[in-house]
Scaffold this motif. Structure first.
Motif, mmCIF file in Angstrom:
data_model
loop_
_atom_site.group_PDB
_atom_site.id
_atom_site.type_symbol
_atom_site.label_atom_id
_atom_site.label_comp_id
_atom_site.label_asym_id
_atom_site.label_seq_id
_atom_site.Cartn_x
_atom_site.Cartn_y
_atom_site.Cartn_z
ATOM 1 N N ALA A 28 68.108 54.628 9.872
ATOM 2 C CA ALA A 28 68.822 54.497 8.598
ATOM 3 C C ALA A 28 68.001 53.701 7.588
ATOM 4 N N LEU A 29 67.307 52.657 8.065
ATOM 5 C CA LEU A 29 66.452 51.866 7.181
ATOM 6 C C LEU A 29 65.315 52.713 6.620
ATOM 7 N N LEU A 30 64.723 53.565 7.450
ATOM 8 C CA LEU A 30 63.651 54.448 6.987
ATOM 9 C C LEU A 30 64.167 55.423 5.932
ATOM 10 N N ILE A 31 65.378 55.924 6.123
ATOM 11 C CA ILE A 31 65.966 56.827 5.122
ATOM 12 C C ILE A 31 66.129 56.110 3.783
ATOM 13 N N GLU A 89 72.446 58.782 15.938
ATOM 14 C CA GLU A 89 73.712 58.881 15.220
ATOM 15 C C GLU A 89 73.510 58.413 13.786
ATOM 16 N N VAL A 90 73.869 59.258 12.834
ATOM 17 C CA VAL A 90 73.696 58.959 11.412
ATOM 18 C C VAL A 90 75.066 58.903 10.753
ATOM 19 N N VAL A 244 75.072 57.528 4.649
ATOM 20 C CA VAL A 244 75.485 56.297 3.981
ATOM 21 C C VAL A 244 74.254 55.482 3.590
ATOM 22 N N ALA A 245 73.208 55.539 4.416
ATOM 23 C CA ALA A 245 71.968 54.822 4.093
ATOM 24 C C ALA A 245 71.366 55.319 2.785
ATOM 25 N N VAL A 250 70.570 54.637 -3.179
ATOM 26 C CA VAL A 250 70.830 55.038 -4.567
ATOM 27 C C VAL A 250 71.267 53.830 -5.390
ATOM 28 N N LEU A 251 72.144 53.004 -4.834
ATOM 29 C CA LEU A 251 72.588 51.799 -5.539
ATOM 30 C C LEU A 251 71.408 50.865 -5.809
#
Length: 383
Positions: A28-31, A89-90, A244-245, A250-251
């Motif tokens: 998720a961090l990489l995304i 799991e994403v 969600v990542a 985006v934020l």
């Protein structure tokens, strides 16, 4: 608001690292990192010169990629998230009400749309009275946020031609926030069209003649809001495919883009640059450092307050900017220092003044030549 967006995005990334399994959280961090870096690279394509290593890409194509940088980065990040299907799991976005038939009923079951203000059950009148007090700092925030956005997007550097747009948008937003909560709807805040991002998106960066031209119209924001509504009604399943990542990224990106457009971002270099190497438009080095330090102090104070149970009082920090600018800054800086540090566009004003001075010099020279010619003509007539 840019700081709040960054706080929300960074908080989501950090919480995911603490709560999820190590492989899932790292993926998720990489995304998130990919989306931010991809969007930044594509956005900077517009500023690349024709002599850069990207000159093989046509300028029109570079501008098109820069216009849709965030969308392209989100799409590719979502595609990457599916590469781990079955192995990791994403977490993906979840839109309420998308897993059944669409209904116009309130989200909370057992509640009607109108709020029973006159009911004696559950201390409704007391809750309404408390709500009025709680809404005061929120109203202050909306007032400053709306006016700051309107002022930033209507500066001369934005090159808008039509009349100012301040009061009518604020009036309609106030109406929505008075009527909507009576039916259980949340507060709304103004986003379009009074935002620098919207103005830049409507700016033609390749004008055939003269300066870049802004396509000022009411159709673009209307279409934007219509597409947002349709995306919920029709494309909800597509949106739920976004990790969600990626939403947190985006934020963070939107917050970074907003901060980089401010004057405090480039002025941070005064803390790491020798006095003689500080650009002249920042004024005296000592004054520039003190002014930037005060700005950072206000930002940090708002950030800390936003993380406490008294987060609703965050707008009061913004309201304090008025007495700070009116009373504190004049006591710490001279008028000339404030003119340099707190003007709308110092560099642009200097260039404009230089151009006016050159025009005045040319006019004075022409007038002097005319006077000299008239005097010579009178002398010849007398002879």
């Amino acid at each position: 608001t840019d700081i709040i967006e960054q706080v929300d995005g960074v908080t989501g990334v950090i919480n995911r690292l603490a709560d999820e399994e190590v492989p899932d959280s790292l993926f998720a961090l990489l995304i998130s990192l990919y989306l931010i870096l991809c969007a930044l690279v594509l956005t900077n394509l517009r500023s690349e010169s024709d002599s850069s290593w990207l000159s093989f890409i046509p300028k029109r194509t570079r501008n098109l990629l820069a216009d849709y940088a965030l969308g392209l980065a989100t799409i590719t990040a979502t595609a990457i998230s599916f590469s781990s299907a079955g192995r990791l799991e994403v977490d993906r976005l979840d839109i309420p009400g998308n897993h059944g038939d669409f209904s116009a009923n309130p989200t909370l079951s057992g509640r009607q749309w109108p709020i029973p203000l006159s009911s004696s059950e559950d201390n409704t009148a007391l809750v309404a009275f408390i709500g009025i007090g709680v809404s005061i700092p929120i109203t202050i925030f909306f007032y400053f946020d709306q006016n700051f956005s309107s002022l930033l997007c209507q500066q001369p550097s934005m090159q808008l031609d039509r009349g100012s747009y301040y009061h009518s948008s604020f009036f309609f937003m106030a109406g929505f926030n008075v009527i909507g909560p009576l039916f259980g709807l949340p507060f709304v805040t103004g986003s379009l069209p009074h935002s620098p991002q919207m103005v830049r998106a409507l700016t033609n960066q390749e004008p055939k003649l003269g300066e870049p031209k802004v396509s000022e119209n009411r159709v673009a924001p209307f279409l934007m809001y219509t597409m947002i509504l349709l995306s919920y009604l029709i494309l909800a399943q597509v949106i739920e495919a976004i990790p969600v990542a990626a939403a947190d990224a985006v934020l963070i990106f939107v917050g970074l883009e907003g901060i980089m457009d401010t004057r405090i971002w480039p002025r941070l270099r005064v803390f790491f640059t020798c006095g003689e190497n500080i650009p002249a438009e920042y004024g005296e080095p000592g004054a520039a450092r003190l002014f930037t330090l005060l700005q950072l102090s206000v930002i940090i104070a708002g950030w800390i307050l936003n993380e406490t149970p008294a987060a609703l009082a965050f707008p009061l920090v913004i309201a304090c900017l008025v007495p700070i600018r009116t009373y504190l800054l004049p006591a710490l800086f001279t008028k000339e220092q404030l003119r340099v540090l707190d003007s709308d566009d110092v560099v642009g004003n200097h260039k404009k003044n230089d151009a006016l001075c050159l025009e005045d010099d040319e006019d004075n020279s022409d007038n002097a030549l005319d006077v000299e010619a008239d005097a010579k003509g009178q002398d010849e007539e007398e002879i």
